[in-house]
Design an enzyme around this catalytic site. Structure first.
Site, mmCIF file in Angstrom:
data_model
loop_
_atom_site.group_PDB
_atom_site.id
_atom_site.type_symbol
_atom_site.label_atom_id
_atom_site.label_comp_id
_atom_site.label_asym_id
_atom_site.label_seq_id
_atom_site.Cartn_x
_atom_site.Cartn_y
_atom_site.Cartn_z
ATOM 1 N N GLY A 1 41.008 43.584 43.283
ATOM 2 C CA GLY A 1 41.317 43.702 41.869
ATOM 3 C C GLY A 1 40.480 42.751 41.018
ATOM 4 N N ASN B 1 51.833 41.438 35.921
ATOM 5 C CA ASN B 1 52.202 40.930 37.245
ATOM 6 C C ASN B 1 53.287 39.866 37.215
ATOM 7 O OD1 ASN B 1 49.714 39.783 35.999
ATOM 8 N ND2 ASN B 1 50.057 38.172 37.516
ATOM 9 N N GLN C 1 49.006 46.330 39.422
ATOM 10 C CA GLN C 1 50.439 46.254 39.742
ATOM 11 C C GLN C 1 51.164 47.580 39.559
ATOM 12 O OE1 GLN C 1 52.107 43.848 41.153
ATOM 13 N NE2 GLN C 1 50.777 42.084 40.947
ATOM 14 N N THR D 1 27.131 46.043 51.488
ATOM 15 C CA THR D 1 27.525 47.030 52.496
ATOM 16 C C THR D 1 29.014 47.338 52.365
ATOM 17 O OG1 THR D 1 25.812 46.209 53.949
ATOM 18 C CG2 THR D 1 27.566 47.495 54.988
ATOM 19 N N CYS E 1 50.033 34.819 42.182
ATOM 20 C CA CYS E 1 48.734 35.359 42.600
ATOM 21 C C CYS E 1 47.597 34.383 42.415
ATOM 22 C CB CYS E 1 48.289 36.576 41.828
ATOM 23 S SG CYS E 1 49.418 37.779 41.383
HETATM 24 C C1 PLP Z 1 47.475 42.379 37.547
HETATM 25 C C2 PLP Z 1 46.558 41.839 38.590
HETATM 26 N N1 PLP Z 1 45.232 41.966 38.429
HETATM 27 C C3 PLP Z 1 44.366 41.505 39.338
HETATM 28 C C4 PLP Z 1 44.801 40.893 40.493
HETATM 29 C C5 PLP Z 1 43.783 40.392 41.474
HETATM 30 O O1 PLP Z 1 43.635 41.290 42.528
HETATM 31 P P1 PLP Z 1 43.008 40.769 43.924
HETATM 32 O O2 PLP Z 1 44.005 39.826 44.505
HETATM 33 O O3 PLP Z 1 42.849 42.020 44.745
HETATM 34 O O4 PLP Z 1 41.702 40.152 43.625
HETATM 35 C C6 PLP Z 1 46.191 40.719 40.701
HETATM 36 C C7 PLP Z 1 46.787 40.041 41.870
HETATM 37 O O5 PLP Z 1 46.330 39.286 42.582
HETATM 38 C C8 PLP Z 1 47.085 41.211 39.730
HETATM 39 O O6 PLP Z 1 48.398 41.081 39.862
#
Ligand code: PLP
Length: 379
Positions: free
Chosen positions: A69, A148, A178, A236, A324
Site C-alpha cells: 500500500g 485505518n 482498508q 522483477t 500501522c
Molecule cells: C490506509 C492505509 N494505507 C496504506 C497502508 C500501508 O500499506 P502497506 O503496509 O502495505 O505498505 C496502510 C497500512 O499499513 C493503511 O492502513
C-alpha cells in the site's frame, strides 16, 4: 491469544500460503526472460492481473502491482503530481502517513503547495471547505476510501465527481487499503483515476499491493528501472506474492456479504456491551458510513499504551489508535483532525473473517474488566 488488530495486519490464509509455495517452487522463472520458464512466469503473472482486474471491475491494463500500500500511495501521489505542471496538491486531514509523507516530498523537494482538506468530527471530508480549495491549479487530490484509525468511509464517488466539476484536469486518488474488497470502489463511473491496495489487510502476504491506474492517466514512475509493469513500476515482479494476493482477495470477495454481516454483528455486540458497562466511553467515526471491521473507542482518563499492555498480558492483542506506522505515543494526526477528546486513551479493536464470536465475547469481557481494574487503581 485473541487477535483483534486486523486493521494493522491479518493472519495469512493457509490456502494462500500453499498457493504461494507452489508458485515459488514451480514458477521460478523471471517474467522478463524470453525462454520458456520466463514465459511460464509471465503467464502466471498475467493470470493474476486478469483475475484482480475482474475483482476491481476494471481493464487488465489498469492494474499495476507494487510492493504494498505504501508504494502504491507514493506512486499515485508523487508520480501523479509530477506528471502535471499544476502546483496544488490536496490531501485529506486523515490520510495514512504514506500519503502524507509523499505529499511532503512534493512540498519540500518539488515546490508544490500541499493543502489539508479538513474533516468533520466524524472524519468525513468537510465538503464546503473542500470545494473552496478546488480550482484549475489543482494537480492531484488524495482522499482515502476508509480510514485505518477510525473506520470512516468517505462518499468517494461524490467527492470524485466534485473534483471533476470544480477542478477539471486534476487527478483523483483514493487509498482503498482498508476497504477493499469488502466495500467495493465505484471505478466504473470513470471518476477515480488511481487507487491503492495492500494484500496483508485481506489475509494475503505482507509486502505486496497494487495500484489501479485509469486508462489514459499518466504518472511518472517513482521506481524507474527495467521497464516492468509497463514502465510504471520497475523491479522483477513478485509472482508468488501477487498470486497469493489475488487468491486472498478472491476468497474474501466471494463471501463479501456474509463477512460484512458477521463483522457488523461483532461491532454492534462489542459496542453495546462496552457502552452499557462503561457509559463514559465514546466512539470515533460515523455510526452509519463505516467499515465493518473496526471500532475506535475513547477511554476517558486512561493512557491507551497502558491499557494495550495490560490487555496483551492477558492475551488480547489490540492497538492504541493505529499501529500501522509507529510505536510512538504521540497523539495521532487523525485523532487530532477529528477533535477526539484529549484526556482519553484511544483503543482500536479490529476484526477479520477469521475472528470468532467466542473470541470477541471473551475479549469484550476482558476489556471491560481491565478498564475497571485500571480505573480502580487510578492508572
Ligand atoms: C490506509 C492505509 N494505507 C496504506 C497502508 C500501508 O500499506 P502497506 O503496509 O502495505 O505498505 C496502510 C497500512 O499499513 C493503511 O492502513
Amino acid at each position: 491469544m485473541i487477535y483483534l488488530d486486523n486493521a494493522a495486519t491479518t493472519q495469512i490464509d493457509p490456502r494462500v500460503i500453499e498457493e504461494m509455495a507452489l508458485v515459488q517452487r514451480e514458477v521460478f522463472g523471471n517474467p522478463s526472460s524470453s525462454h520458456r520458464l520466463g514465459l511460464q512466469a509471465t503467464e502466471r503473472l498475467e493470470d493474476s492481473r486478469v483475475r484482480f482486474a475482474k475483482l476491481l471491475g476494471c481493464n487488465v491494463t489498469e492494474v499495476i502491482f507494487t510492493s504494498g500500500g505504501t508504494e502504491a500511495d507514493n506512486l499515485a501521489v508523487v508520480g501523479g503530481a509530477l506528471a502535471s505542471r499544476r502546483k496544488k496538491v490536496l490531501i485529506s486531514a486523515v490520510e495514512h502517513p504514506a500519503v502524507v509523507a509523499a505529499a511532503e516530498i512534493l512540498a519540500t523537494r518539488e515546490g508544490r503547495s500541499v493543502h489539508r482538506i479538513p474533516v468533520t468530527r466524524e472524519g468525513l471530508v468537510d465538503e464546503m471547505a473542500f470545494r473552496a480549495l478546488l480550482d484549475d491549479q489543482v494537480a492531484l487530490v488524495s482522499i482515502m476510501h476508509a480510514n485505518n484509525e477510525i473506520g470512516t468511509l468517505q462518499p468517494i464517488a461524490r467527492l470524485a465527481s466534485i473534483v471533476r466539476k470544480a477542478a477539471p484536469g486534476a487527478l483523483f486518488h483514493t487509498d482503498a487499503v482498508q476497504s477493499f474488497p469488502l466495500d467495493p470502489l465505484p471505478l466504473s463511473l470513470g471518476k477515480i483515476d488511481m487507487a491503492s491496495f495492500a494484500a496483508h489487510k485481506l489475509h494475503g502476504p505482507r509486502g505486496v499491493g497494487a495500484m489501479y491506474l485509469r486508462k489514459g492517466v499518466r504518472v511518472l514512475p517513482v521506481l524507474p528501472g527495467g521497464g516492468q509493469e509497463r514502465g510504471i513500476r520497475a523491479g522483477t515482479e513478485n509472482v508468488a506474492g501477487i498470486a497469493g494476493f489475488v487468491l486472498a482477495a478472491e476468497l474474501m470477495a466471494q463471501q463479501r456479504e456474509a463477512i460484512q454481516e458477521k463483522l457488523r454483528g461483532f461491532q454492534d455486540m462489542v459496542w453495546s456491551r462496552l457502552s452499557e458497562a462503561l457509559p463514559s466511553l465514546t466512539i470515533n467515526g460515523v455510526s452509519t458510513n463505516r467499515i465493518s471491521k473496526l471500532l475506535s473507542i475513547n477511554v476517558p482518563g486512561l493512557k491507551a499504551q497502558n491499557l494495550l499492555h495490560f490487555l496483551e498480558d492477558v492475551g488480547v492483542f489490540v492497538s492504541a489508535g493505529s499501529a500501522c506506522h509507529s510505536t510512538s505515543a504521540k497523539v495521532s494526526s487523525v485523532l487530532k483532525a477529528i477533535n477526539a477528546p484529549q484526556d482519553a486513551g484511544t483503543l482500536r479493536l479490529s476484526f477479520s473473517r477469521m475472528t470468532t464470536l467466542e473470541e470477541v465475547e471473551q475479549a469484550t469481557t476482558i476489556v471491560i474488566e481491565t478498564i475497571q481494574r485500571l480505573r480502580g487503581a487510578g492508572a
